[in-house]
Structures are given as structure tokens and as C-alpha cells.
Enzyme design. Structure first.
Site, PDB file in Angstrom:
ATOM      1  N   ARG A  85       1.005  76.424 -34.469  1.00 32.15           N
ATOM      2  CA  ARG A  85       1.106  76.262 -33.014  1.00 32.15           C
ATOM      3  C   ARG A  85       1.811  77.460 -32.394  1.00 32.15           C
ATOM      4  O   ARG A  85       1.463  77.892 -31.299  1.00 32.15           O
ATOM      5  CB  ARG A  85       1.833  74.947 -32.686  1.00 32.15           C
ATOM      6  CG  ARG A  85       1.753  74.597 -31.210  1.00 32.15           C
ATOM      7  CD  ARG A  85       2.185  73.172 -30.948  1.00 32.15           C
ATOM      8  NE  ARG A  85       3.597  72.961 -31.226  1.00 32.15           N
ATOM      9  CZ  ARG A  85       4.189  71.764 -31.230  1.00 32.15           C
ATOM     10  NH1 ARG A  85       3.473  70.674 -30.974  1.00 32.15           N
ATOM     11  NH2 ARG A  85       5.470  71.652 -31.491  1.00 32.15           N
ATOM     12  N   LYS A 188       3.268  76.188 -26.322  1.00 32.23           N
ATOM     13  CA  LYS A 188       4.693  75.878 -26.131  1.00 32.23           C
ATOM     14  C   LYS A 188       5.417  77.131 -25.627  1.00 32.23           C
ATOM     15  O   LYS A 188       6.064  77.848 -26.392  1.00 32.23           O
ATOM     16  CB  LYS A 188       5.268  75.379 -27.463  1.00 32.23           C
ATOM     17  CG  LYS A 188       6.507  74.510 -27.293  1.00 32.23           C
ATOM     18  CD  LYS A 188       6.772  73.698 -28.536  1.00 32.23           C
ATOM     19  CE  LYS A 188       8.150  73.079 -28.539  1.00 32.23           C
ATOM     20  NZ  LYS A 188       8.396  72.084 -27.506  1.00 32.23           N
ATOM     21  N   GLU A 224       1.306  63.698 -19.925  1.00 29.59           N
ATOM     22  CA  GLU A 224       2.311  63.401 -20.949  1.00 29.59           C
ATOM     23  C   GLU A 224       3.650  62.989 -20.348  1.00 29.59           C
ATOM     24  O   GLU A 224       3.790  62.878 -19.142  1.00 29.59           O
ATOM     25  CB  GLU A 224       2.440  64.535 -21.964  1.00 29.59           C
ATOM     26  CG  GLU A 224       2.716  65.890 -21.411  1.00 29.59           C
ATOM     27  CD  GLU A 224       2.685  66.967 -22.504  1.00 29.59           C
ATOM     28  OE1 GLU A 224       2.874  66.656 -23.682  1.00 29.59           O
ATOM     29  OE2 GLU A 224       2.505  68.139 -22.132  1.00 29.59           O
TER      30      GLU A 224
END
Ligand SMILES: Cc1ncc(COP(=O)(O)O)c(C=O)c1O
Length: 344
Positions: A85, A188, A224
Site C-alpha cells: 500500500r 494513505k 468510511e
């Protein structure tokens, strides 16, 4: 250097915050290649005033945990997924990616050189690991840096929500967005978190633990929950949003596998906010929160409240999933998925 007082740490009542440890690990990218890992006890950086991370948000990070088993062994949970990620995050904002093996070496070194800070088994606490990638080269025009710094620090943490594994209340926010449909919500990077602060403060001011973000375009679907993915449970089915602007959670991916293994159906699809009322249980999942059952959802615009927990406790399905997940993470349960790696 002021020495941390390990004997004074109250492992069972640790907050989710920063506690100084002994060392952090650093590595520099220059002239097109990564250098050697360096170990330091300094908590500060010496950084160029025109570094791209400071001005243009060229930075990415990860969040993962190391767990102390009953057997006295330290386990990492699915580190490869965090490494991958972070590569996607780097590529998403044109930074030099950290190769998977370098990522692992730095993470292992950061944990093992701070071994005494891994919370004892049975306290429920873990060692939080924060890999961080920064654009450090000087630029004044908006363009990618030619130089980068990769850093890993660790800190022992307790539960993310003060409620622990007890229901937390959530506020639906509609007056700010965390991520744009074609933006950076799926990786992220720090900018997403800056953008999420308005929603967080709105939720906290409404007496809730976290905001629920809806899709930025139509405000029809659940995106989210703060720094965690959303899930709902009904009709023996685990349902979680599919959206291009949410962070693909490694915890959620693990929970989906556990749910399936427990005989639940798993659906990953757009989840209309209007569907909320139909769930028997709802929760948020992520590395920090692990699983946080949702007690109530407050819609700040309509004034409507949806209650999931009637007795102030987590529902049975969320509880079973949570127990299995932490059982695997702490090495109390057989790791049939091969998710943990013993590193020391
Ligand atoms: C925005 C956001 N969503 C979801 C998550 C949960 O992801 P993970 O389970 O990989 O920690 C995080 C935490 O990393 C996050 O910051």
C-alpha cells in the site's frame, strides 16, 4: 537524552498516543537510489525549508502493529500488505517508492531495537508502527522532489477509542468531504487526513467518537468512518462499502476472510446511507481501532438517530469476528490464513 521510564508505563491503560521509545530508523533516497538504513535516537528531523513534504503535501505513511504472544514471541501482522500500500501511495503522488524488502528491514529493525516497548501479552495493547515517506528535496514550483526520506518509528498503544471494544457513537457529516471522487482517498497520504479534520471536529463537537463520510459526489453512499472502514451485518451477511475514494483497509480485508470462514456471506458494494437502519449490527474496522462496534449513528443534518446497540454492548457477530482477529494477531489462535510473521 531523557530515558523513557518503561517501568512507569501502565500497559493496561495505555492511550492511543505517542510515547517516546529508544530508536527510530531512517533511510535516504538520493541520485535515484536508496541508501543504507540508519538508526537514531533523535526525535526531530533536520529538513530543508523548501522540502516538498512541507509545502505540497508530498508525504505518505502507514500504520501497522506488532503483537507480543503468550509464547514471548513478537508477531507482525500482514506487513506485506502495508508495504504494497505504501508503494501505491508513493506512486499515487509521484514519490520514490520504498521497495518491499527495505520496508520490511526498517520495520523489523524499528521493532527489535525497541523490543522492551512491545506491550506484554494479555494487556490488550500493541506496538504501533509508523512508516513515513517524505519528499525532502527543495522545490518552489509544484513538482515532485528528487530526494526522499523514509522513516519508521514505533510507539506502544492502547485502544483507539476510549470505549475500547464497546459501542462508539458516530456522526454523519455532510458539510465537508475527506476525499474527491478522482482524488487521493484510496491511498494513505497526509492531505486526506488534513481534509478529514473538519469532519472529525464536527463529530467530536456533536459528542461522537468519529465522523461518517459519505460519497463526495452524491452524498448517497457510505464511504468510511474516520480512519476506519465501515461494515454492517444483516441476514447472515457482512456488508462493506466499495468506493474508489476510501482506503482499502487491511483489517477489513482480514475481517472479510474471517467472516467468510465463519459462514457469513460477504458483500462489497456501494452501501446507501438509507440502508443503515436495516443492519442488525454495524462497526468500524482498522489497524488502530481493530473493530469498533457502532452504538448509534447521528445524522447531524436531519437530527435522526439510528441505534444499533440496545444494551450498550457489541453485537454477537462483531464480537466473534473481533475475538478471532485478535486471537490470530496475538498468536492465541491458529493462524490458518498465514497472516502473522514471528520476528523476534
Ligand atoms: C482513512 C482510513 N481508512 C481505513 C483505515 C483502516 O486501514 P487498515 O485496516 O489497513 O489500518 C485507515 C487506517 O489506516 C485509514 O486511515
Amino acid at each position: 537524552m531523557e530515558k523513557p521510564h518503561i517501568e512507569k508505563i501502565d500497559w493496561k491503560n495505555l492511550p492511543f498516543g505517542y510515547i517516546k521509545t529508544d530508536h527510530n530508523i531512517r533511510c535516504y533516497y538520493k541520485d535515484g537510489k536508496w541508501g543504507e538504513l540508519e538508526i537514531t535516537s533523535k526525535e526531530h528531523l533536520d529538513i530543508h525549508i523548501a522540502a516538498t513534504c512541507l509545502h505540497y503535501g508530498q508525504q505518505a505513511f502507514e500504520g501497522m502493529k506488532a503483537f507480543m504472544g503468550k509464547d514471548g514471541k513478537i508477531r507482525l501482522f500482514r506487513w506485506q500488505e502495508n508495504a504494497k500500500r505504501m508503494i501505491r501511495s508513493a506512486e499515487g503522488i509521484h514519490m520514490a517508492p520504498v521497495p518491499e524488502e527495505l520496508f520490511k528491514k526498517a520495520v523489523v529493525k524499528a521493532v527489535l531495537t525497541n523490543k522492551q516497548f512491545v506491550p506484554p501479552h494479555g494487556t490488550g495493547a500493541a506496538l504501533y508502527i509508523r512508516p513515513l515517506l517524505l519528499g525532502t528535496g527543495a522545490q518552489v514550483g509544484v513538482k515532485p522532489s528528487a530526494e526522499y526520506m523514509f522513516l519508521v518509528f514505533v510507539t506502544p498503544v492502547g485502544p483507539y477509542f476510549k470505549e475500547g471494544f464497546n459501542p462508539v457513537n458516530i456522526a454523519i457529516v455532510r458539510d465537508s468531504d475527506r476525499a474527491a471522487p478522482l482524488g487521493t482517498g484510496h491511498i494513505k497520504v497526509g492531505g486526506n487526513y488534513a481534509a478529514s479534520l473538519r469532519g472529525i471536529i464536527t463529530a467530536v463537537n456533536a459528542g461522537c467518537g468519529s465522523p461518517m463520510y459519505l460519497d463526495a459526489k452524491e452524498k448517497r453512499y457510505i464511504d468510511e468512518i474516520g480512519a476506519a472502514n465501515f461494515f454492517g451485518i444483516k441476514n447472515n451477511t457482512y456488508i462493506t462499502p466499495k468506493s474508489d475514494s476510501i482506503l482499502p483497509s487491511i483489517t477489513n480485508d482480514s475481517v472479510m476472510a474471517i467472516a467468510e470462514d465463519m459462514g457469513l456471506k460477504v458483500e462489497r458494494r456501494p452501501v446507501p446511507v438509507d440502508e443503515l437502519e436495516s443492519f442488525d449490527e454495524a462497526g468500524a474496522c482498522g489497524t488502530a481501532a481493530i473493530i469498533a462496534p457502532i452504538g448509534e449513528v447521528h445524522d447531524l443534518e436531519t437530527g435522526k438517530t439510528i441505534k444499533f446497540s440496545k444494551d450498550g454492548k457489541a453485537g454477537p457477530v462483531s464480537t466473534s469476528i473481533y475475538s478471532r482477529l485478535i486471537g490470530i494477531q496475538f498468536g492465541d489462535e491458529k493462524d490458518k490464513f498465514g497472516w502473522t510473521e514471528i520476528i523476534g
